[in-house]
Design a protein around this motif. Structure first.
Motif, PDB file in Angstrom:
ATOM      1  N   ILE A 605     -13.407  47.852 -15.901  1.00 27.30           N
ATOM      2  CA  ILE A 605     -14.733  48.029 -15.290  1.00 27.30           C
ATOM      3  C   ILE A 605     -15.786  47.589 -16.305  1.00 27.30           C
ATOM      4  O   ILE A 605     -15.858  48.131 -17.411  1.00 27.30           O
ATOM      5  CB  ILE A 605     -14.975  49.488 -14.873  1.00 27.30           C
ATOM      6  N   VAL A 606     -16.604  46.590 -15.922  1.00 26.41           N
ATOM      7  CA  VAL A 606     -17.651  46.040 -16.804  1.00 26.41           C
ATOM      8  C   VAL A 606     -18.985  46.088 -16.075  1.00 26.41           C
ATOM      9  O   VAL A 606     -19.055  45.821 -14.856  1.00 26.41           O
ATOM     10  CB  VAL A 606     -17.314  44.583 -17.219  1.00 26.41           C
ATOM     11  N   ARG A 607     -20.011  46.423 -16.835  1.00 29.99           N
ATOM     12  CA  ARG A 607     -21.358  46.446 -16.261  1.00 29.99           C
ATOM     13  C   ARG A 607     -22.008  45.083 -16.489  1.00 29.99           C
ATOM     14  O   ARG A 607     -22.289  44.684 -17.616  1.00 29.99           O
ATOM     15  CB  ARG A 607     -22.186  47.548 -16.908  1.00 29.99           C
ATOM     16  N   GLY A 608     -22.227  44.340 -15.412  1.00 32.31           N
ATOM     17  CA  GLY A 608     -22.915  43.045 -15.495  1.00 32.31           C
ATOM     18  C   GLY A 608     -24.389  43.206 -15.151  1.00 32.31           C
ATOM     19  O   GLY A 608     -24.812  44.220 -14.597  1.00 32.31           O
ATOM     20  N   GLU A 644     -16.499  30.552  -8.079  1.00 29.78           N
ATOM     21  CA  GLU A 644     -16.095  29.517  -9.023  1.00 29.78           C
ATOM     22  C   GLU A 644     -16.101  30.046 -10.450  1.00 29.78           C
ATOM     23  O   GLU A 644     -15.246  29.690 -11.273  1.00 29.78           O
ATOM     24  CB  GLU A 644     -17.015  28.307  -8.889  1.00 29.78           C
ATOM     25  N   SER A 645     -17.082  30.902 -10.779  1.00 31.72           N
ATOM     26  CA  SER A 645     -17.124  31.505 -12.111  1.00 31.72           C
ATOM     27  C   SER A 645     -15.887  32.363 -12.356  1.00 31.72           C
ATOM     28  O   SER A 645     -15.328  32.367 -13.464  1.00 31.72           O
ATOM     29  CB  SER A 645     -18.388  32.357 -12.268  1.00 31.72           C
ATOM     30  N   ALA A 646     -15.444  33.093 -11.319  1.00 32.49           N
ATOM     31  CA  ALA A 646     -14.246  33.940 -11.448  1.00 32.49           C
ATOM     32  C   ALA A 646     -13.014  33.076 -11.704  1.00 32.49           C
ATOM     33  O   ALA A 646     -12.182  33.391 -12.579  1.00 32.49           O
ATOM     34  CB  ALA A 646     -14.064  34.784 -10.188  1.00 32.49           C
ATOM     35  N   ARG A 647     -12.882  31.963 -10.987  1.00 33.96           N
ATOM     36  CA  ARG A 647     -11.731  31.073 -11.183  1.00 33.96           C
ATOM     37  C   ARG A 647     -11.757  30.441 -12.570  1.00 33.96           C
ATOM     38  O   ARG A 647     -10.716  30.271 -13.218  1.00 33.96           O
ATOM     39  CB  ARG A 647     -11.731  29.991 -10.106  1.00 33.96           C
ATOM     40  N   ALA A 648     -12.991  30.056 -13.026  1.00 31.72           N
ATOM     41  CA  ALA A 648     -13.108  29.485 -14.368  1.00 31.72           C
ATOM     42  C   ALA A 648     -12.688  30.508 -15.419  1.00 31.72           C
ATOM     43  O   ALA A 648     -12.027  30.168 -16.418  1.00 31.72           O
ATOM     44  CB  ALA A 648     -14.552  29.034 -14.615  1.00 31.72           C
ATOM     45  N   GLY A 649     -13.038  31.785 -15.207  1.00 28.90           N
ATOM     46  CA  GLY A 649     -12.650  32.835 -16.138  1.00 28.90           C
ATOM     47  C   GLY A 649     -11.136  33.020 -16.184  1.00 28.90           C
ATOM     48  O   GLY A 649     -10.539  33.188 -17.261  1.00 28.90           O
ATOM     49  N   ILE A 650     -10.460  32.977 -15.015  1.00 31.65           N
ATOM     50  CA  ILE A 650      -9.000  33.106 -14.964  1.00 31.65           C
ATOM     51  C   ILE A 650      -8.345  31.948 -15.710  1.00 31.65           C
ATOM     52  O   ILE A 650      -7.384  32.130 -16.480  1.00 31.65           O
ATOM     53  CB  ILE A 650      -8.514  33.159 -13.500  1.00 31.65           C
ATOM     54  N   SER A 651      -8.879  30.710 -15.504  1.00 37.57           N
ATOM     55  CA  SER A 651      -8.316  29.548 -16.199  1.00 37.57           C
ATOM     56  C   SER A 651      -8.467  29.690 -17.702  1.00 37.57           C
ATOM     57  O   SER A 651      -7.557  29.338 -18.483  1.00 37.57           O
ATOM     58  CB  SER A 651      -9.005  28.262 -15.719  1.00 37.57           C
ATOM     59  N   TYR A 652      -9.597  30.223 -18.166  1.00 40.13           N
ATOM     60  CA  TYR A 652      -9.804  30.436 -19.604  1.00 40.13           C
ATOM     61  C   TYR A 652      -8.789  31.450 -20.127  1.00 40.13           C
ATOM     62  O   TYR A 652      -8.173  31.255 -21.200  1.00 40.13           O
ATOM     63  CB  TYR A 652     -11.233  30.927 -19.855  1.00 40.13           C
ATOM     64  N   ILE A 653      -8.567  32.525 -19.373  1.00 34.21           N
ATOM     65  CA  ILE A 653      -7.634  33.569 -19.817  1.00 34.21           C
ATOM     66  C   ILE A 653      -6.216  33.001 -19.885  1.00 34.21           C
ATOM     67  O   ILE A 653      -5.463  33.281 -20.828  1.00 34.21           O
ATOM     68  CB  ILE A 653      -7.707  34.784 -18.862  1.00 34.21           C
ATOM     69  N   ARG A 654      -5.833  32.172 -18.911  1.00 35.71           N
ATOM     70  CA  ARG A 654      -4.490  31.569 -18.942  1.00 35.71           C
ATOM     71  C   ARG A 654      -4.318  30.680 -20.166  1.00 35.71           C
ATOM     72  O   ARG A 654      -3.257  30.676 -20.801  1.00 35.71           O
ATOM     73  CB  ARG A 654      -4.263  30.754 -17.667  1.00 35.71           C
ATOM     74  N   ALA A 688     -22.533  36.021 -13.983  1.00 36.21           N
ATOM     75  CA  ALA A 688     -21.547  37.109 -14.087  1.00 36.21           C
ATOM     76  C   ALA A 688     -20.224  36.619 -14.656  1.00 36.21           C
ATOM     77  O   ALA A 688     -19.246  37.358 -14.677  1.00 36.21           O
ATOM     78  CB  ALA A 688     -21.335  37.747 -12.716  1.00 36.21           C
ATOM     79  N   GLY A 689     -20.185  35.381 -15.121  1.00 34.07           N
ATOM     80  CA  GLY A 689     -18.936  34.799 -15.623  1.00 34.07           C
ATOM     81  C   GLY A 689     -18.339  35.583 -16.765  1.00 34.07           C
ATOM     82  O   GLY A 689     -17.129  35.904 -16.760  1.00 34.07           O
ATOM     83  N   THR A 690     -19.123  35.904 -17.788  1.00 40.70           N
ATOM     84  CA  THR A 690     -18.602  36.651 -18.942  1.00 40.70           C
ATOM     85  C   THR A 690     -18.160  38.046 -18.532  1.00 40.70           C
ATOM     86  O   THR A 690     -17.138  38.550 -19.020  1.00 40.70           O
ATOM     87  CB  THR A 690     -19.682  36.746 -20.034  1.00 40.70           C
ATOM     88  N   ALA A 691     -18.930  38.691 -17.631  1.00 36.94           N
ATOM     89  CA  ALA A 691     -18.579  40.054 -17.217  1.00 36.94           C
ATOM     90  C   ALA A 691     -17.261  40.076 -16.460  1.00 36.94           C
ATOM     91  O   ALA A 691     -16.405  40.958 -16.680  1.00 36.94           O
ATOM     92  CB  ALA A 691     -19.708  40.631 -16.362  1.00 36.94           C
ATOM     93  N   MET A 692     -17.041  39.119 -15.546  1.00 44.04           N
ATOM     94  CA  MET A 692     -15.798  39.092 -14.785  1.00 44.04           C
ATOM     95  C   MET A 692     -14.608  38.771 -15.689  1.00 44.04           C
ATOM     96  O   MET A 692     -13.532  39.371 -15.567  1.00 44.04           O
ATOM     97  CB  MET A 692     -15.907  38.067 -13.643  1.00 44.04           C
ATOM     98  N   THR A 712     -24.418  39.529 -19.686  1.00 46.38           N
ATOM     99  CA  THR A 712     -24.731  38.455 -18.747  1.00 46.38           C
ATOM    100  C   THR A 712     -24.524  37.127 -19.443  1.00 46.38           C
ATOM    101  O   THR A 712     -24.717  37.023 -20.658  1.00 46.38           O
ATOM    102  CB  THR A 712     -26.172  38.558 -18.210  1.00 46.38           C
ATOM    103  N   GLY A 713     -24.107  36.114 -18.723  1.00 48.50           N
ATOM    104  CA  GLY A 713     -23.876  34.798 -19.306  1.00 48.50           C
ATOM    105  C   GLY A 713     -22.875  34.021 -18.484  1.00 48.50           C
ATOM    106  O   GLY A 713     -22.000  34.593 -17.831  1.00 48.50           O
ATOM    107  N   GLU A 714     -23.004  32.699 -18.509  1.00 44.29           N
ATOM    108  CA  GLU A 714     -22.079  31.819 -17.795  1.00 44.29           C
ATOM    109  C   GLU A 714     -20.964  31.397 -18.746  1.00 44.29           C
ATOM    110  O   GLU A 714     -21.202  31.131 -19.920  1.00 44.29           O
ATOM    111  CB  GLU A 714     -22.835  30.591 -17.284  1.00 44.29           C
ATOM    112  N   ILE A 715     -19.749  31.332 -18.223  1.00 45.96           N
ATOM    113  CA  ILE A 715     -18.585  31.007 -19.060  1.00 45.96           C
ATOM    114  C   ILE A 715     -18.058  29.622 -18.697  1.00 45.96           C
ATOM    115  O   ILE A 715     -18.100  29.208 -17.530  1.00 45.96           O
ATOM    116  CB  ILE A 715     -17.474  32.081 -18.877  1.00 45.96           C
ATOM    117  N   THR A 716     -17.556  28.907 -19.728  1.00 46.84           N
ATOM    118  CA  THR A 716     -16.915  27.601 -19.500  1.00 46.84           C
ATOM    119  C   THR A 716     -15.408  27.760 -19.649  1.00 46.84           C
ATOM    120  O   THR A 716     -14.900  28.808 -20.067  1.00 46.84           O
ATOM    121  CB  THR A 716     -17.419  26.558 -20.502  1.00 46.84           C
TER     122      THR A 716
END
Length: 787
Positions: A605-608, A644-654, A688-692, A712-716
């Protein structure tokens, strides 16, 4: 040659004669006229002449105003004349009748008193060139010119032409015609000084041609003026006839009077020539149409709109910067950027009178005072204020007006607002410009492009008026909750000023200075009837409102005032005190808790932090991994960008699974469910990219997230953290939620200038460039939960 000189000397005769300088008169030989003599020297000269053969020398004065002329004040060439008759008149004045004999030149002035005595040299026998063909042709030209002069001037009798036509001597012809012309004194003197007859004729002919040219021009002017006068008289006569006809027929008798009234108003406006001509054409059509015609009402309405507009009326700006600053501070607390911009405009107006009005766009959440600041701007500038709401406007004609061919056509709301306010330089508020819509009736936003362009609005043309109206002196102020829905070309024409939400301290000051006194007065109370303590007011702000602006705060204060008024009447009290202990009695249970939603650190649980058109807000992002086939489930009304931000976050984690101590095959044997509560509210945006990503990593690693952290912040895909917007709104939302640490992108460090010092003191700001830094501050790696 010696013989010619001898003959010339014999022809010249010298005489001593008394002299009278004439005022405004030139006497020619062969001319008979009478004049009055009153000056003492002139009377003495007359008496001497009567004794001495009745001959006297007459010469014109150069300036008629000189009463006692000296030798420099009269011409040297004059006329020897014979006194025919003298008549004494009352008042020591003598009327004299004389006849010009011959021209002569003063050789010497013998005496100046008691009368002028001069020695003159005259042409005793001037050579009259009778039979000379050149002279004969010249005489005919002079006679033709004199005839033309008589026709044009109407000042000379036609009988004189018959008389001069019989004169055969060239010199005498020139003198007789010259005596009958209405010429300036210097022109007559020029003819008189020409002793040779041929030279005299040439001089006369030249002067005649000049006078004829002038008379022809005068005749053209007279004819033109006469034609105009005749036209006016004709129109007046026809109008009077029209009045009589309409009266007999029992038709509308007021049309002519109405047209006259319109013309008087039009004359006072002093409009450009092309506008005047257009209106005059419409008025002429109105007179010709039958009063029963439908078009009569259309024309009457059209002209009425034109003469009612403030073409030349404007208020004088108040350019005192200190006084204007005091007015702005009196009306509003904070809003420093807007106030500074208005004071800058006033300073430049003192230096440049031709500066065009700025076009400001105030952007911020509801209730922060965007509309009311526009009224304060008008008050500070000493201009009139008019508001025009654009919310839901979808018809282009609302802006530019309808064509007159349509039934019920009227001008657009811009021109209507200018007419309503009565000046050409008001403060015009275009409210809710981001709520414009468009459909088959046109695009109002595109119609506003001309209105809000300083280079074009000096010639704004409404479809109804079809004539340009100058809007360059209007100060346009627009308001919006969001810039995203404003078309880019329209946004480019405006100077955007962001107004973020208020801090708790700012809300407290606004409530104390403005809202509470306003509501006490509105509910019929007085300051001595209601006392709200400082702590009670802060509790209303913290526990009964959760907004960027102060609109809901004002409602709660109004609620307290109503309840207090009711209690005063029921219990017959003179004073009601509100404090934290009895606040619940007036407003009920607290609606919001001024603390973080999580009471402890939790896994997944993260507060965005999010920006919305109504201000900043916090998002509780929850992640739960489950056994499955690697599906990603997203719920909570997420928009495409957030997905799309959520999918980008999953790809980064993988890509970083090994270094993050996550199973390599989690994407094939686990389903990940990302949920953001309040599913009825749509959410979108990349911030919400970093938070997710942090929530997913926490759930997969079983490491809890600090309850005091928001981010808060966008993730690549590579884990970089990119900058976002709406920093101030998001930070204020974090403060309202009780957050003590906020993670922001490094490139947003520049936005800290807009954060109030009171907030900076209570929140720790950490600027990050990569997800590794985010995880370092957000995850509590020493704590794990096996459940």
């Amino acid at each position: 040659m010696e013989d010619n000189k001898k003959i010339q000397e014999e022809n010249q005769q010298t005489r001593k004669l008394p002299m009278i300088p004439l005022r405004g008169l030139t006497v020619f030989p062969y001319m008979v006229l009478h004049f009055d003599v009153g000056r003492e020297k002139s009377v003495n000269a007359l008496e001497e002449a009567m004794v001495n053969d009745q001959l006297i020398f007459l010469s014109a004065q150069k300036e008629a105003e000189v009463n006692d002329p000296s030798p420099d004040d009269f011409y040297q060439v004059g006329t020897i004349s014979k006194i025919k008759q003298m008549l004494k008149l009352p008042g020591d004045t003598i009327r004299v009748l004389i006849e010009g004999i011959n021209r002569a030149r003063i050789k010497e002035i013998k005496q100046e008193g008691p009368y002028l005595l001069v020695e003159v040299e005259e042409e005793a026998n001037p050579s009259e060139l009778v039979g000379d063909k050149d002279v004969e042709a010249l005489m005919r030209s002079v006679l033709d010119g004199f005839e033309q002069y008589i026709d044009l001037s109407n000042k000379v009798s036609g009988e004189i032409l018959m008389t001069v036509s019989e004169i055969e001597m060239p010199g005498r012809l020139a003198d007789t015609i010259g005596a009958n012309l209405t010429l300036k004194q210097n022109q007559k003197q020029e003819i008189l000084e020409a002793f040779e007859p041929k030279e005299r004729l040439e001089t006369l002919y030249r002067i005649l041609l000049e006078e004829i040219e002038i008379l022809e021009i005068e005749e053209k002017i007279n004819n033109r003026v006469k034609k105009q006068i005749n036209k006016v008289q004709k129109e007046y006569y026809l109008r009077e006839q029209l009045k009589a006809i309409q009266k007999e027929l029992g038709e509308d008798e007021g049309v002519v009077e109405e047209v006259d009234e319109f013309r008087q108003k039009l004359a006072k406006l002093k409009l450009p020539k092309e506008i005047n001509e257009k209106v005059e054409r419409e008025l002429d059509r109105l007179l010709k149409l039958s009063p029963a015609s439908a078009e009569t009402g259309v024309i009457r309405n059209y002209v009425d709109w034109i003469v009612s507009l403030p073409w030349n009326k404007e208020t004088k700006d108040k350019l005192d910067i200190k006084e204007s600053a005091a007015i702005l501070d009196e009306d509003h607390y904070g809003l420093e950027k807007v106030k500074d911009r208005i004071l800058e405009y006033l300073a430049i107006r003192q230096l440049s009178k031709t500066m065009k009005g700025p076009i400001l766009c105030l952007v911020g959440p509801p209730g922060v005072g965007k509309t009311s600041i526009a009224k304060s701007i008008a008050r500070a500038l000493n201009r009139k204020f008019v508001r025009m709401s654009l919310g839901g406007v979808r018809d282009e004609a609302e802006i530019r007006g309808h064509r007159r061919t349509y039934v019920g056509a009227i001008p657009g709301r811009i021109i209507s607002s200018i007419r309503q306010v009565g000046t050409k330089n008001p403060v015009l508020l275009l409210d809710e410009i981001d709520k414009l819509a468009s459909d088959f009736r046109g695009d109002p936003a595109s119609a506003l492009l001309e209105v809000l362009d300083p280079e074009q609005n000096s010639d704004f043309t409404d479809h109804f008026l079809e004539i340009p109206f100058n809007l360059s002196k209007v100060m346009f102020v627009t308001t919006a909750n969001s810039l995203s829905t404003i078309p880019r070309p329209l946004l480019d024409r405006m100077e955007v000023i962001q107004i973020a939400g208020y801090t708790d301290e700012e809300k407290f000051n606004i409530a104390t200075r403005y809202l509470l006194p306003k509501q006490i007065k509105a509910h019929g109370l007085k300051d001595e009837n209601l006392r709200i303590s400082e702590n009670a007011l802060r509790d209303i702000i913290n526990h009964y409102t959760k907004e960027s602006g102060v609109r809901n705060l004002e409602r709660q204060i109004a609620n307290v005032c109503r309840k207090a008024a009711k209690r005063m009447i029921e219990d017959k009290l003179k004073l009601v005190r509100i404090n934290p202990s009895n606040l619940k009695r007036y407003l009920g249970r607290p609606i919001y808790r001024y603390e973080f939603a999580n009471k402890r650190d939790e896994i997944g649980i993260v507060r965005g932090l999010a920006w919305t058109p109504v201000g900043g807000d916090t998002l509780s992002i929850e992640v739960t991994p489950m056994k499955g086939s690697g599906k990603l489930v997203l719920t909570g009304q997420l928009g495409d960008v957030m997905k799309e931000s959520a999918r980008a976050g999953i790809s980064y984690i993988r890509s970083r699974a090994e270094s993050l101590n996550i199973e390599d095959n989690f994407h094939t044997n686990k389903d990940i469910h990302i949920h953001i509560p309040e599913g009825a509210i749509p959410k979108d945006g990349p911030s919400a990219g970093t938070a997710m990503a942090t929530a997913v990593i926490s759930a997969l690693t079983n490491i809890p997230v600090s309850k005091d952290v928001a981010m808060t912040g966008e993730i690549t895909l590579r884990g970089r953290v990119l900058p976002i917007g709406g920093v101030k709104e998001k930070v204020l939302a974090a403060r309202r939620a009780g957050i003590t640490k906020v993670l922001l992108p490094m490139e947003n460090e520049k936005d800290m200038e807009d954060i109030p010092e009171s907030v900076k003191r209570k929140i720790e700001f950490v600027f990050v460039e990569h997800m590794d830094e985010v995880l370092e501050h957000a995850l509590k790696r020493g704590e794990t939960n096996e459940n």
